[in-house]
Design a protein around this motif. Sequence first.
Motif, PDB file in Angstrom:
ATOM      1  N   SER A 281       2.407   1.673  -3.447  1.00 47.15           N
ATOM      2  CA  SER A 281       1.465   2.181  -4.432  1.00 47.15           C
ATOM      3  C   SER A 281       1.165   3.660  -4.184  1.00 47.15           C
ATOM      4  O   SER A 281       0.907   4.416  -5.124  1.00 47.15           O
ATOM      5  CB  SER A 281       0.180   1.359  -4.427  1.00 47.15           C
ATOM      6  N   GLY A 282       1.220   4.098  -2.921  1.00 46.12           N
ATOM      7  CA  GLY A 282       1.032   5.524  -2.619  1.00 46.12           C
ATOM      8  C   GLY A 282       2.177   6.362  -3.121  1.00 46.12           C
ATOM      9  O   GLY A 282       1.990   7.491  -3.575  1.00 46.12           O
TER      10      GLY A 282
ATOM     11  N   ILE B 281       0.846  -1.201   0.000  1.00 44.61           N
ATOM     12  CA  ILE B 281       0.000   0.000   0.000  1.00 44.61           C
ATOM     13  C   ILE B 281       0.885   1.256   0.000  1.00 44.61           C
ATOM     14  O   ILE B 281       0.614   2.216  -0.735  1.00 44.61           O
ATOM     15  CB  ILE B 281      -0.955  -0.007   1.216  1.00 44.61           C
ATOM     16  N   ALA B 282       1.948   1.232   0.810  1.00 47.49           N
ATOM     17  CA  ALA B 282       2.863   2.378   0.841  1.00 47.49           C
ATOM     18  C   ALA B 282       3.552   2.567  -0.500  1.00 47.49           C
ATOM     19  O   ALA B 282       3.698   3.705  -0.987  1.00 47.49           O
ATOM     20  CB  ALA B 282       3.891   2.185   1.953  1.00 47.49           C
TER      21      ALA B 282
ATOM     22  N   ALA C 178       1.836   6.719  -6.965  1.00 46.50           N
ATOM     23  CA  ALA C 178       0.693   7.501  -7.450  1.00 46.50           C
ATOM     24  C   ALA C 178       0.907   8.936  -7.417  1.00 46.50           C
ATOM     25  O   ALA C 178       1.563   9.770  -7.427  1.00 46.50           O
ATOM     26  CB  ALA C 178      -0.520   7.187  -6.589  1.00 46.50           C
TER      27      ALA C 178
END
Length: 104
Positions: free
Chosen positions: A100-101, A97-98, A104
């Motif tokens: 992908s953040g 998740i980190a 983005a």
Amino acid sequence: NVNSKEVVIEQLEDEMNAGSPARQEAARRLLVEMGGASAMRKISARSASVDAYRETVKEAEQSMQKMFAHTMADAQRGFHIALAMDVIVFVIGVLLIAASGVQA
């Protein structure tokens, strides 16, 4: 007279081996009161078989306790492995998740 005494002793032995607990105790007491070598042999044999039974039960109980302890150790080990796998999956998920953040 001796023959009838042996018959009574045999019948008391049968009660001592197969009757209800109260009848077993009564038969044992009667055999003790009757006395004689034959009665004492019957009581000794009964005591020996009860002792052997208790020893067998004790050994079986020890075996069951050992098996239970092994089962509990295996269950704890499995729990710790499953917990570690859950933590690893959680950490990888947080990292993904980190990542992908950041992209983005």
